[in-house]
Design a protein around this motif. Structure first.
Motif, mmCIF file in Angstrom:
data_model
loop_
_atom_site.group_PDB
_atom_site.id
_atom_site.type_symbol
_atom_site.label_atom_id
_atom_site.label_comp_id
_atom_site.label_asym_id
_atom_site.label_seq_id
_atom_site.Cartn_x
_atom_site.Cartn_y
_atom_site.Cartn_z
ATOM 1 N N LEU A 105 5.060 -13.050 -7.598
ATOM 2 C CA LEU A 105 3.905 -13.003 -8.451
ATOM 3 C C LEU A 105 3.337 -11.436 -8.896
ATOM 4 N N LYS A 106 3.460 -10.716 -7.724
ATOM 5 C CA LYS A 106 3.032 -9.325 -7.864
ATOM 6 C C LYS A 106 4.266 -8.419 -7.337
ATOM 7 N N PRO A 107 5.101 -7.809 -7.893
ATOM 8 C CA PRO A 107 6.312 -7.040 -7.451
ATOM 9 C C PRO A 107 5.651 -5.830 -6.335
ATOM 10 N N GLY A 109 11.433 7.295 -3.279
ATOM 11 C CA GLY A 109 11.798 5.952 -2.907
ATOM 12 C C GLY A 109 11.324 5.480 -1.233
ATOM 13 N N ARG A 110 10.752 4.239 -1.102
ATOM 14 C CA ARG A 110 10.579 3.817 0.141
ATOM 15 C C ARG A 110 11.621 4.079 1.244
ATOM 16 N N GLN A 125 1.100 -1.075 0.085
ATOM 17 C CA GLN A 125 0.181 -0.036 -0.192
ATOM 18 C C GLN A 125 0.809 1.361 -0.019
ATOM 19 N N TRP A 126 2.140 1.218 0.284
ATOM 20 C CA TRP A 126 2.958 2.244 0.131
ATOM 21 C C TRP A 126 2.905 3.324 -0.948
ATOM 22 N N ALA A 127 3.156 2.710 -1.970
ATOM 23 C CA ALA A 127 2.703 3.608 -3.210
ATOM 24 C C ALA A 127 1.489 4.281 -3.402
ATOM 25 N N LEU A 144 8.456 1.560 -10.006
ATOM 26 C CA LEU A 144 9.254 0.548 -10.033
ATOM 27 C C LEU A 144 9.167 -0.514 -9.032
ATOM 28 N N GLY A 145 9.238 -1.614 -9.320
ATOM 29 C CA GLY A 145 8.805 -2.640 -8.391
ATOM 30 C C GLY A 145 10.302 -3.577 -8.153
#
Length: 173
Positions: free
Chosen positions: A84-86, A117-118, A53-55, A72-73
């Motif tokens: 499965l999901k970056p 960026g996180r 959820q961060w993005a 960007l993942g």
């Protein structure tokens, strides 16, 4: 990051509480190993949810003139579900509020781009977009100019993100 740890600890305690209430209603005693397993599953589930959820949370806080042009993942063996999901850990954001054009060179647009960026510092760059040539270049702070008023020595990239080109060139067209 501290908030994430507190949220995970609260989730672990809440899951343990729900488990204990369930066993109390069933009038049975839970196995000793079940408490740590329930707490661990709760921590992993909440941590994964917060990372995914961060993005979306950051995008919701951006002002209207900021446009996300790339997500960007990352994938990690410590998070096998990321294959499965970056997990999006970096956002590239264009600031439409900083668009600058020169009437003498209408096809060139100067725009600020932020790399958010996180758990990292935000990187700020300026880009010069050539709308006619569909290319872009990073605009260094100490750029020199030619006699026609064009920046000299820029390294143009032909593989500019289409979203950056569309965002910058929407104003100039």
């Amino acid at each position: 990051m501290l908030l994430d740890v507190l949220i995970a600890a609260c989730a672990a305690l809440a899951a343990l509480g729900v488990m204990l209430i369930g066993f109390k209603l069933l009038r049975t005693v839970p196995p000793r190993w079940l408490g740590p397993v329930v707490a661990a599953v709760a921590v992993v589930a909440v941590t994964a949810t917060l990372r995914y959820q961060w993005a979306y949370r950051v995008e919701a806080m951006l002002p209207p003139e900021m446009v996300v042009i790339e997500r960007l993942g990352t994938r990690s063996p410590f998070e096998p579900w990321s294959y499965l999901k970056p997990v999006t850990t970096t956002l590239v954001v264009a600031d439409r509020g900083t668009l600058r054009t020169n009437p003498a060179h209408a096809d060139l647009v100067l725009i600020n781009v932020l790399v958010v960026g996180r758990a990292r510092d935000t990187l700020f760059t300026r880009h010069l977009v050539d709308c006619a040539g569909r290319r872009e270049a990073t605009f260094p702070p100490n750029v020199t100019f030619t006699s026609e008023g064009l920046p000299d020595g820029l390294i143009w990239a032909a593989d500019a993100p289409p979203a950056l080109l569309n965002t910058a060139c929407a104003v100039s067209s």
